[in-house]
Design a protein around this motif. Structure first.
Motif, PDB file in Angstrom:
ATOM      1  N   VAL A 120     122.786 -53.424 -20.601  1.00 24.94           N
ATOM      2  CA  VAL A 120     123.768 -54.429 -20.176  1.00 24.94           C
ATOM      3  C   VAL A 120     123.083 -55.507 -19.335  1.00 24.94           C
ATOM      4  O   VAL A 120     123.283 -56.714 -19.526  1.00 24.94           O
ATOM      5  CB  VAL A 120     124.922 -53.779 -19.368  1.00 24.94           C
ATOM      6  CG1 VAL A 120     125.861 -54.848 -18.814  1.00 24.94           C
ATOM      7  CG2 VAL A 120     125.693 -52.783 -20.224  1.00 24.94           C
ATOM      8  N   GLY A 144     115.577 -48.356 -18.204  1.00 22.57           N
ATOM      9  CA  GLY A 144     115.349 -49.716 -18.687  1.00 22.57           C
ATOM     10  C   GLY A 144     113.866 -49.921 -18.971  1.00 22.57           C
ATOM     11  O   GLY A 144     113.042 -49.046 -18.730  1.00 22.57           O
ATOM     12  N   ASP A 164     113.468 -49.133  -6.411  1.00 23.51           N
ATOM     13  CA  ASP A 164     114.523 -48.134  -6.575  1.00 23.51           C
ATOM     14  C   ASP A 164     115.643 -48.462  -5.588  1.00 23.51           C
ATOM     15  O   ASP A 164     115.387 -48.566  -4.377  1.00 23.51           O
ATOM     16  CB  ASP A 164     113.936 -46.737  -6.291  1.00 23.51           C
ATOM     17  CG  ASP A 164     114.843 -45.650  -6.814  1.00 23.51           C
ATOM     18  OD1 ASP A 164     116.056 -45.690  -6.488  1.00 23.51           O
ATOM     19  OD2 ASP A 164     114.361 -44.784  -7.558  1.00 23.51           O
ATOM     20  N   LEU A 179     124.256 -53.080 -11.248  1.00 16.57           N
ATOM     21  CA  LEU A 179     124.364 -52.283 -12.478  1.00 16.57           C
ATOM     22  C   LEU A 179     123.449 -51.060 -12.464  1.00 16.57           C
ATOM     23  O   LEU A 179     123.510 -50.240 -13.388  1.00 16.57           O
ATOM     24  CB  LEU A 179     123.988 -53.129 -13.706  1.00 16.57           C
ATOM     25  CG  LEU A 179     124.609 -54.511 -13.896  1.00 16.57           C
ATOM     26  CD1 LEU A 179     124.112 -55.149 -15.181  1.00 16.57           C
ATOM     27  CD2 LEU A 179     126.110 -54.424 -13.943  1.00 16.57           C
ATOM     28  N   ALA A 183     123.264 -44.656 -17.762  1.00 15.44           N
ATOM     29  CA  ALA A 183     124.641 -44.631 -18.270  1.00 15.44           C
ATOM     30  C   ALA A 183     124.859 -43.622 -19.388  1.00 15.44           C
ATOM     31  O   ALA A 183     126.002 -43.282 -19.688  1.00 15.44           O
ATOM     32  CB  ALA A 183     125.019 -46.026 -18.758  1.00 15.44           C
ATOM     33  N   PHE A 279     134.288 -49.940 -20.328  1.00 16.95           N
ATOM     34  CA  PHE A 279     134.481 -48.910 -21.359  1.00 16.95           C
ATOM     35  C   PHE A 279     133.305 -48.978 -22.344  1.00 16.95           C
ATOM     36  O   PHE A 279     132.587 -49.970 -22.379  1.00 16.95           O
ATOM     37  CB  PHE A 279     135.824 -49.125 -22.076  1.00 16.95           C
ATOM     38  CG  PHE A 279     137.008 -48.656 -21.264  1.00 16.95           C
ATOM     39  CD1 PHE A 279     137.314 -49.246 -20.040  1.00 16.95           C
ATOM     40  CD2 PHE A 279     137.801 -47.618 -21.711  1.00 16.95           C
ATOM     41  CE1 PHE A 279     138.394 -48.805 -19.277  1.00 16.95           C
ATOM     42  CE2 PHE A 279     138.885 -47.164 -20.961  1.00 16.95           C
ATOM     43  CZ  PHE A 279     139.179 -47.757 -19.744  1.00 16.95           C
ATOM     44  N   ASN A 280     133.160 -47.914 -23.154  1.00 13.08           N
ATOM     45  CA  ASN A 280     131.989 -47.773 -24.043  1.00 13.08           C
ATOM     46  C   ASN A 280     131.556 -49.101 -24.674  1.00 13.08           C
ATOM     47  O   ASN A 280     132.333 -49.731 -25.388  1.00 13.08           O
ATOM     48  CB  ASN A 280     132.291 -46.794 -25.181  1.00 13.08           C
ATOM     49  CG  ASN A 280     132.538 -45.390 -24.680  1.00 13.08           C
ATOM     50  OD1 ASN A 280     133.502 -45.146 -23.955  1.00 13.08           O
ATOM     51  ND2 ASN A 280     131.672 -44.476 -25.045  1.00 13.08           N
TER      52      ASN A 280
END
Ligand code: NAD
Ligand code: UDP
Length: 431
Positions: A120, A144, A164, A179, A183, A279-280
């Motif tokens: 994302v 990532g 971090d 973010l 996930a 949401f997904n």
């Protein structure tokens, strides 16, 4: 510029040529082709077996190879070369960055994106950069990768910091998109204690930063805070149904406490907060092996492997394409809405139906690209993971009313684009 390689149509059948919205006095629209040139392209030219011949490829030939996937935006592509015979890559740097808006200082924001090298985050970074903001990415590269944002490294408006979020971080900024957090269920369960530390301490640190700098703070919460919901579809006033000690708790409870902290800082310290309950979501640059259902199904179907449906496949999810999510996040950041807002697509599928849809789209793309028909991949069943929610669909009334936001991408269009992305990576030997 030449027309789009893949034409895309929204739910009403209108062609999508730009993404982004014009809301709250802020126009965040960018041409879809420009964005695509950043992700829907081959990363390197593939040599045939004659290494010398490829090294000597003329610029024109190299450009033509890239143009196939990037709608003619070849000027901004690196031309790294992959040598299959030695499985090695010769990287090159960009000669020129894609054009970004020249914003007056009064409108240019200093934006911090934690987790900006993730799926994302990297799409958000592309948008914010093209819109002319100064972007700093903070990431520990757990899930990532530097490659998702490497096309901006060296740009005067861009900075990439390995850090971090569990540790404090000092920077001057106007907006924070927080973010940072794995996930996908297999990734966040691999070290449950670290996941909850990231959610709690990471959010605490970033809220502290927002308090000092007076930056507006947006946190990426999740539909998982509703757990295995007893209310369907899920609206923002529903408090959820979460197992606090199950394998998903590190993520679900972590995100719940992150929301609690966010509203604590708002009440006590007047921090200007935004909460997106995502949401997904799926799209290019998703780690193909992170275990989430969309990437699993597409990669399995492309490789001709069995597609793995967990349980009997009657559980449901509602899938949102990445560009709709980014539209929603930017609109929420620009709005006055400080209550939680669901951002998701209401088109609900059973996982069994979804597997069939993905298989059909992969077959269609392969047929269009002249790949001879192979044996149909099988859909097989595997055990259901513990505490897997049975149903999920967002009620997005609030997003529509407060942000004027609604998803535009159909699952068919989004999946097709993602299939093409993974197909290019497969051809490069990168999957
Ligand atoms: P992702 O795993 O691709 O990205 C997360 C990024 O955060 C990665 O770059 C990772 O390296 C980084 N990160 C993880 N822990 C970190 C730490 N301690 N310090 C610094 N960086 C750290 O996941 P994504 O799909 O891009 O999700 C991004 C955010 O959106 C997450 O907070 C996630 O909970 C939320 N979200 C995503 C979805 C979805 O469907 N993609 C749904 C709901 C919520
Ligand atoms: N799932 C599946 N096969 C897979 C991966 C996931 O059937 O290869 C199912 C999973 O059990 C869940 C749904 O697909 O019901 C969505 O899973 P994902 O991990 O993508 O996200 P989440 O469960 O967090 O919504």
């Amino acid at each position: 510029m030449s027309p789009s390689y893949i034409k895309t149509f929204d739910k009403e059948g209108n062609e999508i040529t730009t993404v982004g919205l014009d809301r709250f006095g802020f126009d965040s629209r960018v041409p879809l082709d420009v964005l695509r040139s950043l992700y829907l392209r081959s990363h390197y030219i593939i040599s045939n077996n004659d290494t010398k011949a490829i090294v000597n490829l003329s610029d024109k030939e190299a450009e033509a190879e890239h143009a196939k996937l990037s709608s003619g935006y070849t000027l901004f592509q690196p031309t790294s070369i992959y040598f299959p015979e030695t499985a090695s890559v010769s990287y090159s740097t960009l000669s020129r960055f894609p054009p970004v808006k020249l914003l007056p200082l009064s409108q240019r924001k200093r934006v911090l994106v934690t987790g900006g090298a993730g799926f994302v985050g990297s799409h958000l970074v592309d948008r914010l950069m093209l819109l002319g903001h100064e972007v700093t990415v903070l990431d520990n590269f757990f899930t990532g990768s530097k490659t998702t944002v490497s096309h901006w490294v060296g740009h005067p408006n861009f900075e990439l910091v390995r850090h971090d979020v569990v540790e404090p971080f000092m920077i001057e900024c106007d907006q924070i998109y927080h973010l940072a957090c794995p996930a996908s269920p297999p990734h966040y369960q691999v070290n449950a204690v670290k996941t909850i530390k990231t959610s709690f301490m990471g959010t605490l640190n970033m809220l502290g930063l927002a308090k000092r700098t007076k930056a507006r703070f947006l946190t990426s919460s999740t539909s998982e805070i509703y757990g295995d919901p007893e209310v369907h579809p899920q609206h923002e006033d529903y408090w959820g149904h979460v197992n606090p000690i199950g394998p998903r708790a590190c993520y679900d409870e972590g995100k719940r406490v992150a929301e609690t902290l966010t509203y604590g800082f708002q009440r006590q310290d007047g921090v200007d907060v935004r909460v997106a309950r995502i949401f997904n979501t799926y799209g290019p640059r998703m780690n193909p092996y992170d275990g989430r259902v969309v990437s699993n199904f597409i990669v399995q179907a492309l490789k001709g492997e069995d597609m793995t449906v967990y349980g009997d496949g009657t559980q449901t999810r509602s899938f949102q394409y990445i560009h709709d999510l980014i539209d929603g996040l930017i609109a929420l950041m620009g709005s006055d809405e400080s209550r939680p807002v669901n951002i998701g697509n209401g088109d609900e599928f059973t996982i069994g139906e979804f597997a069939e849809l993905v298989r059909e789209i992969v077959e269609k793309v392969q047929a269009e690209d002249g790949i001879p028909h192979q044996k149909r991949v099988e859909i097989v069943h595997k055990p259901m993971p513990t505490d897997d929610p049975q149903k999920r669909r967002p009620d997005t009334t609030r997003a529509k009313q407060s942000l004027g936001w609604q998803p535009r991408w159909t699952a068919r269009m989004g999946i097709e684009e993602m299939v093409r992305y993974y197909k290019a990576k497969l051809a490069e030997g990168d999957l």
